[in-house]
Design a protein around this motif. Structure first.
Motif, PDB file in Angstrom:
ATOM      1  N   ASN A 170       0.849  -1.197   0.000  1.00 12.89           N
ATOM      2  CA  ASN A 170       0.000   0.000   0.000  1.00 12.89           C
ATOM      3  C   ASN A 170       0.879   1.238   0.000  1.00 12.89           C
ATOM      4  OD1 ASN A 170      -1.976   1.909   0.227  1.00 12.89           O
ATOM      5  ND2 ASN A 170      -2.847   1.138   2.120  1.00 12.89           N
ATOM      6  N   GLU A 171       1.103   1.808  -1.177  1.00 14.78           N
ATOM      7  CA  GLU A 171       1.949   2.985  -1.337  1.00 14.78           C
ATOM      8  C   GLU A 171       1.112   4.226  -1.622  1.00 14.78           C
ATOM      9  OE1 GLU A 171       4.510   1.765  -4.494  1.00 14.78           O
ATOM     10  OE2 GLU A 171       5.432   0.125  -3.337  1.00 14.78           O
ATOM     11  N   SER A 172      -0.155   4.190  -1.216  1.00 20.05           N
ATOM     12  CA  SER A 172      -1.091   5.261  -1.514  1.00 20.05           C
ATOM     13  C   SER A 172      -1.113   6.316  -0.419  1.00 20.05           C
ATOM     14  CB  SER A 172      -2.495   4.671  -1.695  1.00 20.05           C
ATOM     15  OG  SER A 172      -2.936   4.084  -0.479  1.00 20.05           O
ATOM     16  N   LEU A 173      -1.882   7.381  -0.668  1.00 21.69           N
ATOM     17  CA  LEU A 173      -1.926   8.500   0.262  1.00 21.69           C
ATOM     18  C   LEU A 173      -3.295   9.157   0.218  1.00 21.69           C
ATOM     19  CD1 LEU A 173       0.108  10.105   2.132  1.00 21.69           C
ATOM     20  CD2 LEU A 173       0.311  11.720   0.219  1.00 21.69           C
ATOM     21  N   THR A 174      -3.765   9.627   1.371  1.00 18.52           N
ATOM     22  CA  THR A 174      -4.958  10.456   1.431  1.00 18.52           C
ATOM     23  C   THR A 174      -4.522  11.909   1.269  1.00 18.52           C
ATOM     24  OG1 THR A 174      -6.024   8.894   2.936  1.00 18.52           O
ATOM     25  CG2 THR A 174      -6.985  11.093   2.773  1.00 18.52           C
ATOM     26  N   SER A 175      -5.037  12.583   0.247  1.00 20.55           N
ATOM     27  CA  SER A 175      -4.582  13.932  -0.089  1.00 20.55           C
ATOM     28  C   SER A 175      -5.577  14.988   0.385  1.00 20.55           C
ATOM     29  CB  SER A 175      -4.364  14.043  -1.604  1.00 20.55           C
ATOM     30  OG  SER A 175      -5.546  13.687  -2.291  1.00 20.55           O
ATOM     31  N   GLN A 197      -3.985   4.038  -8.707  1.00 20.28           N
ATOM     32  CA  GLN A 197      -3.504   2.988  -9.608  1.00 20.28           C
ATOM     33  C   GLN A 197      -3.362   1.678  -8.862  1.00 20.28           C
ATOM     34  OE1 GLN A 197       0.156   4.991 -11.014  1.00 20.28           O
ATOM     35  NE2 GLN A 197      -0.735   4.922 -13.059  1.00 20.28           N
ATOM     36  N   LEU A 198      -3.804   0.601  -9.512  1.00 17.71           N
ATOM     37  CA  LEU A 198      -3.589  -0.753  -9.011  1.00 17.71           C
ATOM     38  C   LEU A 198      -2.606  -1.421  -9.965  1.00 17.71           C
ATOM     39  CD1 LEU A 198      -7.270  -1.755  -8.178  1.00 17.71           C
ATOM     40  CD2 LEU A 198      -5.559  -0.761  -6.649  1.00 17.71           C
ATOM     41  N   ILE A 199      -1.486  -1.851  -9.439  1.00 17.52           N
ATOM     42  CA  ILE A 199      -0.408  -2.356 -10.290  1.00 17.52           C
ATOM     43  C   ILE A 199      -0.043  -3.777  -9.866  1.00 17.52           C
ATOM     44  CG2 ILE A 199       1.967  -2.011 -11.068  1.00 17.52           C
ATOM     45  CD1 ILE A 199       1.597   0.969 -10.415  1.00 17.52           C
ATOM     46  N   GLY A 200      -0.179  -4.704 -10.804  1.00 17.46           N
ATOM     47  CA  GLY A 200       0.262  -6.067 -10.579  1.00 17.46           C
ATOM     48  C   GLY A 200       1.672  -6.258 -11.106  1.00 17.46           C
ATOM     49  N   ILE A 201       2.400  -7.192 -10.527  1.00 12.46           N
ATOM     50  CA  ILE A 201       3.777  -7.485 -10.935  1.00 12.46           C
ATOM     51  C   ILE A 201       3.775  -8.795 -11.714  1.00 12.46           C
ATOM     52  CG2 ILE A 201       6.146  -7.780 -10.170  1.00 12.46           C
ATOM     53  CD1 ILE A 201       4.891  -5.062  -9.482  1.00 12.46           C
ATOM     54  N   PRO A 202       4.166  -8.777 -13.004  1.00 10.43           N
ATOM     55  CA  PRO A 202       4.157 -10.010 -13.797  1.00 10.43           C
ATOM     56  C   PRO A 202       4.914 -11.140 -13.118  1.00 10.43           C
ATOM     57  CG  PRO A 202       4.587  -8.110 -15.200  1.00 10.43           C
ATOM     58  CD  PRO A 202       4.618  -7.615 -13.786  1.00 10.43           C
ATOM     59  N   GLY A 203       4.267 -12.297 -13.020  1.00  6.97           N
ATOM     60  CA  GLY A 203       4.887 -13.470 -12.426  1.00  6.97           C
ATOM     61  C   GLY A 203       4.837 -13.519 -10.922  1.00  6.97           C
ATOM     62  N   LYS A 204       4.246 -12.504 -10.291  1.00  5.29           N
ATOM     63  CA  LYS A 204       4.162 -12.466  -8.836  1.00  5.29           C
ATOM     64  C   LYS A 204       2.729 -12.175  -8.410  1.00  5.29           C
ATOM     65  CE  LYS A 204       8.938 -10.875  -8.193  1.00  5.29           C
ATOM     66  NZ  LYS A 204       9.801  -9.836  -7.569  1.00  5.29           N
ATOM     67  N   SER A 205       2.417 -12.495  -7.162  1.00  6.15           N
ATOM     68  CA  SER A 205       1.070 -12.246  -6.648  1.00  6.15           C
ATOM     69  C   SER A 205       0.931 -10.874  -6.019  1.00  6.15           C
ATOM     70  CB  SER A 205       0.703 -13.322  -5.615  1.00  6.15           C
ATOM     71  OG  SER A 205       1.628 -13.303  -4.542  1.00  6.15           O
ATOM     72  N   LEU A 263       0.323  -7.116  -5.225  1.00  5.49           N
ATOM     73  CA  LEU A 263      -0.495  -6.026  -5.754  1.00  5.49           C
ATOM     74  C   LEU A 263      -0.053  -4.728  -5.107  1.00  5.49           C
ATOM     75  CD1 LEU A 263      -3.008  -5.049  -7.409  1.00  5.49           C
ATOM     76  CD2 LEU A 263      -4.315  -5.327  -5.283  1.00  5.49           C
ATOM     77  N   LYS A 264       0.244  -3.734  -5.931  1.00  5.37           N
ATOM     78  CA  LYS A 264       0.618  -2.419  -5.417  1.00  5.37           C
ATOM     79  C   LYS A 264      -0.558  -1.453  -5.563  1.00  5.37           C
ATOM     80  CE  LYS A 264       5.621  -2.564  -6.256  1.00  5.37           C
ATOM     81  NZ  LYS A 264       6.767  -1.862  -6.900  1.00  5.37           N
ATOM     82  N   ILE A 265      -0.834  -0.712  -4.484  1.00 12.54           N
ATOM     83  CA  ILE A 265      -1.829   0.352  -4.517  1.00 12.54           C
ATOM     84  C   ILE A 265      -1.077   1.666  -4.460  1.00 12.54           C
ATOM     85  CG2 ILE A 265      -3.867   1.349  -3.431  1.00 12.54           C
ATOM     86  CD1 ILE A 265      -4.411  -1.341  -2.137  1.00 12.54           C
TER      87      ILE A 265
END
Length: 498
Positions: free
Chosen positions: A233-238, A247-255, A257-259
């Motif tokens: 969770n790399e998100s922020l309340t602004s 943005q929701l970002i998946g990493i190819p070959g891995k489970s 999930l980055k927010i």
């Protein structure tokens, strides 16, 4: 912590959610096809003669707005086959979800309208009091069906299962087409296509703003669907007046999930529906929770690596899908990719290919053979999946016209036609053509740079028509391209005999 202790600890909080919640609401990201509503087109203008149709269509297709786009159009009378307009009708185009017209035509022709998909549980002797769970790709299987399997086992006085064998091998081969884009396979509309499907192999994610400067909060609709999936969770309340950028970002070959990104404080939560990364495990874990809720404990679980042919006489519980008639409504009216891909693989699986053979490849061959038998030129299209999600699909307007006309003569003509969205009434045409209600039954298709519409039209003052319109290489937003297509279709509804 083992699974038994996990579900015992989860039970006070999550068990009512897991067992009572109906199928989750599927919310597409803005880039997903068919989610944008088109502005209603006025069809109150005077009727036009067929001789004037070409010039009227060209006024629309040659506008500067779509000057860089490529149009493929074919319009014919349904019964006589008279061509009223043609533009690159024999050329290949990326069709998006218009591929579903081919898949559903082949499935209906080959399987029949009452075909159903069966999920079974069989008793096994080794060890005693063991069960074999066999999935066959029912895309409609959700929590109520899970509870029905449990009810049947409870009625047979099961209290403990020594070993639950799990067969997710009915659909052998690839579960995700290699040409699907990475962004798509993260979301529900590009989810894994396997044999044990629960809640359409999708899970809801809702993201909420917190206090300014704090990370956003997030909640999954079903914890079992994402158990063990790491989230960064790399998100922020602004600040309140700042722009939302999530943005929701998946990493190819891995489970993982980055927010990333931000939501303004006090703003409405954002919801998405993501693909479940291990649907067979999700199905099995949910099944164990449901069994435990009625006092049936599973001592061990074994996922089978090969297909096991059970003895039909040992079946102790089963659930069947709705008939194909109903499944096709979901395929075409709601443009459901998972349902379409299941039908493709079912067409391959029923041919009982050799062990470890890709059923999607066999299914594509079956579609080609079946459509050829009903009169569709096999050289008029190239498809690599059953849904149209791949950009490697190439389809000519001619191939769609041939399919639509062939199905109109089929014993399943009414089933096929009723599966299509109807203008101003249902599916992806519910909010289009409001002044031409039910005059148009057609399949939509949308992806970046691609908009398509193909189907049937019943003009009030002219004979029934069949049409296909595909626009490729458009640099405009889909809604602008769709508006131009709608204007062409409204012209067709205004035809009169003269």
């Amino acid at each position: 912590m083992n699974f038994y202790h996990l579900i015992v600890n989860l039970k006070p909080i999550y068990l009512p959610i897991l067992l009572l919640t109906a199928q989750i609401s599927l919310i597409k990201p803005a880039s997903a096809q068919n989610s944008v509503q088109a502005t209603p087109v006025d069809n109150s203008s005077p009727r036009i003669c067929p001789a004037n149709l070409p010039s009227e269509i060209q006024k629309i297709t040659t506008r500067p707005l779509l000057a860089k786009a490529r149009w493929g159009i074919a319009v014919e009378t349904l019964s006589g086959g008279k061509t009223l307009y043609s533009q690159e009708r024999d050329k290949y185009f990326i069709p998006a979800s218009n591929v579903k017209l081919l898949t559903s035509a082949a499935a209906l022709t080959r399987l029949g309208s009452d075909f159903r998909i069966r999920t079974s549980i069989y008793a096994t002797d080794s060890p005693k009091q063991s069960l074999l769970l066999v999935g066959r790709g029912d895309p409609s299987f959700s929590n109520p069906q899970l509870r029905e399997l449990v009810r049947q086992l409870q009625a047979k006085n099961y209290t403990q299962i020594e070993e639950l064998k799990v067969s997710d091998r009915y659909f052998q081969g690839t579960t995700t087409h290699p040409t699907w884009e990475w962004e798509d396979v993260q979301y529900y509309y590009g989810t894994i296509v396997n044999s044990l499907i629960l809640n359409q192999n999708a899970v809801g994610l809702t993201i909420y703003p917190q206090k300014v400067g704090n990370p956003l909060n997030y909640v999954w609709s079903d914890p079992l669907a994402v158990w063990g999936r790491p989230v960064a969770n790399e998100s922020l309340t602004s600040e309140a007046n700042s722009a939302a950028n999530l943005q929701l970002i998946g990493i190819p070959g891995k489970s993982l999930l980055k927010i990333q990104g931000q939501l303004p404080v006090g703003s409405q939560p954002e919801s998405q529906s993501l693909a479940v990364i291990d649907p067979a495990k999700y199905f099995t874990d949910s099944f164990q929770v449901a069994l435990l809720s009625v006092g049936i404990k599973v001592k061990a679980v074994k996922f089978l690596s090969t297909t096991e042919a059970p003895n039909p006489e040992t079946e102790v519980a089963f659930v069947e899908s709705p008939p194909l008639t109903d499944l096709l409504m979901e395929v075409n009216q709601n443009s459901n990719n998972l349902y379409s891909e299941v039908l493709l693989r079912t067409l391959g699986a029923i041919k009982q290919p050799k062990q470890d053979y890709d059923v999607s490849v066999v299914g594509l061959s079956t579609i080609k053979d079946t459509l050829k038998q009903i009169g569709v030129d096999p050289q008029s299209y190239i498809i690599v999946d059953g849904s149209g999600l791949s950009r490697h699909n190439l389809v000519s307007p001619d191939s769609l016209i041939q399919t639509l006309k062939a199905m109109d003569k089929s014993p399943y003509a009414s089933v096929y036609r009723q599966s299509l969205p109807a203008s101003g009434m249902n599916g992806t045409l519910k909010n289009r053509f409001g002044n031409a209600v039910n005059l148009i039954q057609a399949k939509t298709g949308t992806m970046t740079g691609v908009v398509a519409l193909s189907g049937y039209i019943t003009p009030t003052d002219y004979e029934p028509l069949v049409f296909s319109i595909i626009v490729n290489q458009s640099d405009q937003k889909a809604i602008a391209t769709r508006q131009s297509i709608d204007e062409v279709v409204i012209l067709l509804t205004r035809l009169r005999r003269c």
